[in-house]
Design an enzyme around this catalytic site. Structure first.
Site, PDB file in Angstrom:
ATOM      1  N   THR A  59      26.675  40.603   3.554  1.00 22.61           N
ATOM      2  CA  THR A  59      27.979  40.834   2.915  1.00 22.61           C
ATOM      3  C   THR A  59      28.546  42.180   3.371  1.00 22.61           C
ATOM      4  O   THR A  59      29.760  42.365   3.411  1.00 22.61           O
ATOM      5  CB  THR A  59      27.885  40.766   1.371  1.00 22.61           C
ATOM      6  OG1 THR A  59      27.137  41.868   0.891  1.00 22.61           O
ATOM      7  CG2 THR A  59      27.262  39.457   0.923  1.00 22.61           C
ATOM      8  N   PHE A 161      61.548  27.851 -31.646  1.00 23.00           N
ATOM      9  CA  PHE A 161      60.435  26.897 -31.672  1.00 23.00           C
ATOM     10  C   PHE A 161      60.475  26.180 -33.011  1.00 23.00           C
ATOM     11  O   PHE A 161      60.178  26.768 -34.036  1.00 23.00           O
ATOM     12  CB  PHE A 161      59.089  27.604 -31.466  1.00 23.00           C
ATOM     13  CG  PHE A 161      57.941  26.640 -31.357  1.00 23.00           C
ATOM     14  CD1 PHE A 161      57.867  25.739 -30.296  1.00 23.00           C
ATOM     15  CD2 PHE A 161      56.936  26.611 -32.322  1.00 23.00           C
ATOM     16  CE1 PHE A 161      56.812  24.832 -30.199  1.00 23.00           C
ATOM     17  CE2 PHE A 161      55.880  25.714 -32.226  1.00 23.00           C
ATOM     18  CZ  PHE A 161      55.821  24.822 -31.162  1.00 23.00           C
ATOM     19  N   ARG A 178      63.530  33.806 -32.014  1.00 21.48           N
ATOM     20  CA  ARG A 178      62.272  34.555 -32.030  1.00 21.48           C
ATOM     21  C   ARG A 178      62.166  35.430 -30.785  1.00 21.48           C
ATOM     22  O   ARG A 178      62.977  35.305 -29.855  1.00 21.48           O
ATOM     23  CB  ARG A 178      61.073  33.606 -32.104  1.00 21.48           C
ATOM     24  CG  ARG A 178      60.894  32.756 -30.865  1.00 21.48           C
ATOM     25  CD  ARG A 178      59.598  31.955 -30.883  1.00 21.48           C
ATOM     26  NE  ARG A 178      59.472  31.167 -29.655  1.00 21.48           N
ATOM     27  CZ  ARG A 178      58.422  30.430 -29.341  1.00 21.48           C
ATOM     28  NH1 ARG A 178      57.385  30.350 -30.173  1.00 21.48           N
ATOM     29  NH2 ARG A 178      58.386  29.763 -28.203  1.00 21.48           N
ATOM     30  N   VAL A 229      57.763  27.424 -24.871  1.00 19.38           N
ATOM     31  CA  VAL A 229      57.190  27.902 -23.614  1.00 19.38           C
ATOM     32  C   VAL A 229      57.046  26.709 -22.663  1.00 19.38           C
ATOM     33  O   VAL A 229      57.343  26.804 -21.463  1.00 19.38           O
ATOM     34  CB  VAL A 229      55.818  28.569 -23.872  1.00 19.38           C
ATOM     35  CG1 VAL A 229      55.152  28.949 -22.554  1.00 19.38           C
ATOM     36  CG2 VAL A 229      55.984  29.791 -24.769  1.00 19.38           C
ATOM     37  N   ASN A 256      51.330  33.076 -24.928  1.00 20.17           N
ATOM     38  CA  ASN A 256      52.461  33.326 -25.824  1.00 20.17           C
ATOM     39  C   ASN A 256      52.058  34.519 -26.687  1.00 20.17           C
ATOM     40  O   ASN A 256      51.233  34.394 -27.585  1.00 20.17           O
ATOM     41  CB  ASN A 256      52.725  32.070 -26.676  1.00 20.17           C
ATOM     42  CG  ASN A 256      54.024  32.160 -27.475  1.00 20.17           C
ATOM     43  OD1 ASN A 256      54.734  33.160 -27.395  1.00 20.17           O
ATOM     44  ND2 ASN A 256      54.321  31.129 -28.237  1.00 20.17           N
ATOM     45  N   HIS A 258      52.499  36.812 -29.400  1.00 20.08           N
ATOM     46  CA  HIS A 258      53.298  36.723 -30.622  1.00 20.08           C
ATOM     47  C   HIS A 258      53.710  38.092 -31.165  1.00 20.08           C
ATOM     48  O   HIS A 258      52.958  39.063 -31.085  1.00 20.08           O
ATOM     49  CB  HIS A 258      52.498  35.983 -31.700  1.00 20.08           C
ATOM     50  CG  HIS A 258      51.969  34.654 -31.237  1.00 20.08           C
ATOM     51  ND1 HIS A 258      52.783  33.621 -30.812  1.00 20.08           N
ATOM     52  CD2 HIS A 258      50.697  34.190 -31.108  1.00 20.08           C
ATOM     53  CE1 HIS A 258      52.043  32.587 -30.461  1.00 20.08           C
ATOM     54  NE2 HIS A 258      50.765  32.906 -30.631  1.00 20.08           N
TER      55      HIS A 258
HETATM   56  O1  LIG Z   1      56.576  27.754 -27.345  1.00 19.29           O
HETATM   57  C1  LIG Z   1      55.658  27.461 -28.130  1.00 19.29           C
HETATM   58  N1  LIG Z   1      54.856  26.397 -27.877  1.00 19.29           N
HETATM   59  C2  LIG Z   1      53.841  26.012 -28.706  1.00 19.29           C
HETATM   60  O2  LIG Z   1      53.110  25.035 -28.435  1.00 19.29           O
HETATM   61  C3  LIG Z   1      53.654  26.789 -29.888  1.00 19.29           C
HETATM   62  N2  LIG Z   1      52.777  26.721 -30.898  1.00 19.29           N
HETATM   63  C4  LIG Z   1      53.059  27.734 -31.755  1.00 19.29           C
HETATM   64  O3  LIG Z   1      52.420  27.974 -32.818  1.00 19.29           O
HETATM   65  N3  LIG Z   1      54.116  28.450 -31.281  1.00 19.29           N
HETATM   66  C5  LIG Z   1      54.510  27.884 -30.120  1.00 19.29           C
HETATM   67  N4  LIG Z   1      55.494  28.215 -29.256  1.00 19.29           N
END
Ligand SMILES: O=c1[nH]c(=O)c2[nH]c(=O)[nH]c2[nH]1
Length: 303
Positions: A59, A161, A178, A229, A256, A258
């Site tokens: 290597t 959502f 959101r 998403v 995602n 939050h």
């Molecule tokens: O864009 C989203 N997709 C999900 O599948 C999902 N599930 C969730 O709790 N929030 C979101 N937001």
């Protein structure tokens, strides 16, 4: 115990390489910094089963080879350099039949000083990288997945959502406005190339696809009135397939990230939810993780 090697590969990972190009005419320098991984496959079982190192390309030699190839060849676009590396190992050692090459290119964006591009100073503008994963197997051509990793984005409105499954496990309220934030991990897999010369013939397509994928990702993220998403990432995939004819499929993996509203009404009736929400609590985990691969119709992506 009767046992056999089912699959083996080995190599060097995290080889850090920097290359400078000095343009004497314009007195401008351009730099590239990469982290490279090379893993080789072939007739190497006996090194595992019989301590037979005669089949082992060290290597350490692979690391040296990466430096030498970087000196002798262009390192951009990274798809080309990855193909130069795999081709070298497969053609140099007759018992090596496959090579996996991963190149992570780090950002060094030219500095702008007093509105003018600086000839030799650069900025690490974020953790985003441009990645290439290549697999070449003798007689089977070259498969390449190019991508973007670590591009962190946030929009403070323009995302909803609602209308999701609501049952005895559900607490999440319907949301019509959101915050949406993610670290983009996007990839596009090229149609198989026969070999290095076919990769060379496609050189302009690689930078063009990266630029288009990045622009489409950012523009769609910003402009889409996001229903989820899932839906927003699908729109990105569709557009990339539309502009990159040599690309067979496009994939995204998006956390995602939050941002929770905080009810402050317990303090003197402070209003901080719904349309009054201004102060939020960014979460680290858990996070959603939404993934998709989109291919041209009639060409299902391999799982
Ligand atoms: O864009 C989203 N997709 C999900 O599948 C999902 N599930 C969730 O709790 N929030 C979101 N937001």
């Amino acid at each position: 115990m009767p046992a056999q090697v089912s699959y083996a590969r080995y190599g060097k990972d995290n080889v850090r390489v920097y290359k400078v190009h000095r343009d004497e005419a314009s007195r401008t320098q351009t730099v590239v910094e990469m982290t490279v991984r090379v893993l080789l496959e072939g007739d190497i079982e006996t090194s595992y089963t019989e301590a037979d190192n005669s089949v082992v390309v060290a290597t350490d030699s692979m690391k040296n080879t990466i430096y030498i190839l970087a000196k002798q060849h262009p390192v951009t676009p990274p798809e080309l350099f990855a193909s130069i590396i795999s081709n070298h190992f497969i053609t140099t050692y007759k018992h090596i039949h496959g090579a996996h090459v991963k190149i992570i290119t780090h950002r060094w964006t030219r500095l702008s000083i007093d509105g003018k591009p600086h000839p030799h100073s650069f900025l690490r503008d974020g953790t985003e990288t441009r990645n290439v994963e290549l697999l070449e197997r003798e007689g089977q051509g070259v498969s390449i997945r190019s991508g973007i990793v670590g591009l962190t984005v946030l929009k403070s409105t323009g995302s909803a959502f609602h209308s999701f499954v609501r049952d005895e496990y559900t607490t999440l309220p319907e949301t019509y406005d959101r915050i949406l934030s993610t670290d983009v991990n996007a990839g596009w897999t090229w149609k198989r190339f026969a070999g290095l010369s076919e990769v060379k013939a496609s050189i302009p397509a690689f930078d063009a696809a990266w630029e288009a994928a990045r622009n489409i990702t950012l523009k769609t993220f910003a402009e889409d009135e996001s229903a989820s998403v899932q839906n927003t990432m699908y729109k990105m995939c569709e557009q990339i397939l539309g502009v990159a004819p040599l690309v067979d499929n496009v994939d995204y993996s998006l956390p995602n990230k939050h941002y929770f509203e905080i009810d402050l009404s317990w303090h003197k009736g402070l209003k901080n939810t719904g349309k009054d929400a201004e102060v939020y609590a960014p979460q680290t985990n858990p996070n959603g993780l939404i993934q998709v691969t989109v291919s041209r119709q009639g060409k299902p992506a391999k799982l």
